[in-house]
Write an enzyme that holds these catalytic residues in place. Structure first.
Site, mmCIF file in Angstrom:
data_model
loop_
_atom_site.group_PDB
_atom_site.id
_atom_site.type_symbol
_atom_site.label_atom_id
_atom_site.label_comp_id
_atom_site.label_asym_id
_atom_site.label_seq_id
_atom_site.Cartn_x
_atom_site.Cartn_y
_atom_site.Cartn_z
ATOM 1 N N LYS A 177 0.838 -1.214 0.000
ATOM 2 C CA LYS A 177 0.000 0.000 0.000
ATOM 3 C C LYS A 177 0.864 1.253 0.000
ATOM 4 O O LYS A 177 0.548 2.249 -0.662
ATOM 5 C CB LYS A 177 -0.933 0.001 1.214
ATOM 6 C CG LYS A 177 -1.815 1.255 1.321
ATOM 7 C CD LYS A 177 -2.724 1.454 0.127
ATOM 8 C CE LYS A 177 -3.532 2.751 0.208
ATOM 9 N NZ LYS A 177 -4.573 2.739 1.245
ATOM 10 N N LYS A 245 -0.935 11.456 5.649
ATOM 11 C CA LYS A 245 -0.599 10.436 6.649
ATOM 12 C C LYS A 245 0.063 9.229 6.002
ATOM 13 O O LYS A 245 1.068 8.698 6.486
ATOM 14 C CB LYS A 245 -1.865 10.024 7.402
ATOM 15 C CG LYS A 245 -1.686 8.970 8.478
ATOM 16 C CD LYS A 245 -1.907 7.559 7.979
ATOM 17 C CE LYS A 245 -3.328 7.317 7.526
ATOM 18 N NZ LYS A 245 -3.540 5.887 7.127
#
Length: 303
Positions: A177, A245
């Site tokens: 990811k 983030k």
């Protein structure tokens, strides 16, 4: 008719449509969210209110988690932040936790190790595809964890995703990811830079998007976000603050593994600028606004 009960914790912009798809596929779904409104919407769609993370686990065969960041997962699943009724208090030996959050690979590994002490299997399974992918059940799901557990849970994952890939042991899904977010964010920044440049040069923005989308520059960001960007539509499919983030996770991991990330570091700073200027709840394509501020003009076409 599926005979397993699926718990779902974290009914946000991604989690709620994913949970609804599971209900539509015939699964019994028990949900929980920090705010009540999404849980009420799930119940209205045929789901059940688990009332707490532990309550969800107690009533489920497999629990899916979709939370913002590493500390949230540690708190809600393990109770490390003094969270009342964490998932671990309601688990039973033999069940599985699937974490769809995007978190640090090292945190994913530590959570898996702790749950293994309770006889609970874990898959880290972060997702990509935005709100539209969650609604349509076409997400890309990158999975880390034991292959036999992946095989056991593939039917659940199939409901929510179109491209589902087992990437390796625990933590491998999160590493994949991070790679995804490196590429996606670089695309968003490149498209933003190109569109502001084209506008400053006096080009027709719609024509530019059409022309370059069909060539070597063609990419997901051009196809799915550029048409909205040139109209100033930055309604969130994926919050810019979440992109920031995720890039922080990637750069931290790059530091830990000694991997050079000069481009990702720059992109990280551009998304930081968005957050610091009150644009964190815009779509991640809204990074174009940073370029517009640097340019002193908006790259727009009439609606």
């Amino acid at each position: 008719m599926p005979n397993r009960t699926v718990g779902f914790i974290g009914l946000g912009i991604m989690g709620l449509p994913m949970a609804k798809n599971l209900l539509d596929a015939g699964y019994r779904v028990v949900g929980h969210n920090r705010s009540e409104e999404p849980t009420e919407e799930l119940v209205a769609h045929g789901g059940e209110d688990g009332h707490s993370p532990a309550g969800v686990a107690e009533r489920s065969d497999v629990v899916l988690v979709c939370l913002p960041d590493s500390p949230d997962v540690e708190n809600v699943v393990l109770g490390t932040g003094a969270k009342a009724d964490p998932v671990i208090d309601g688990v039973t030996e033999g069940m599985t936790i699937i974490d769809h959050s995007t978190i640090s690979p090292t945190v994913a590994e530590s959570v898996a190790d702790r749950l293994a002490d309770e006889g609970v299997s874990t898959l880290d399974a972060p997702i990509s595809g935005g709100e539209s992918g969650a609604i349509e059940g076409t997400l890309s799901i990158m999975v880390g964890g034991p292959e036999d557990v992946f095989d056991e849970q593939i039917d659940v994952l199939d409901v929510m995703g179109e491209t589902i890939t087992h990437c390796g042991p625990s933590g491998a899904g999160q590493t994949t990811k991070a790679c995804n977010q490196i590429v996606v964010s670089a695309q968003m920044v490149a498209v933003s830079e190109a569109l502001v440049f084209a506008d400053n040069a006096g080009a027709d923005l719609e024509a530019v998007v059409d022309a370059i989308s069909g060539g070597a520059a063609g990419c997901w960001a051009l196809d799915n976000r550029a048409p909205s960007m040139i109209h100033g539509d930055f309604d969130p499919g994926f919050f810019a603050e979440y992109q920031y983030k995720d890039l922080r996770i990637a750069t931290d991991a790059g530091e830990a593994f000694g991997s050079p990330m000069p481009q990702t570091a720059l992109v990280h700073e551009l998304y930081k600028t968005m957050v610091q200027n009150g644009m964190g709840r815009d779509d991640n394509s809204g990074v174009m606004q940073v370029y517009e501020r640097l340019s002193g003009s908006e790259a727009r076409v009439d609606k």
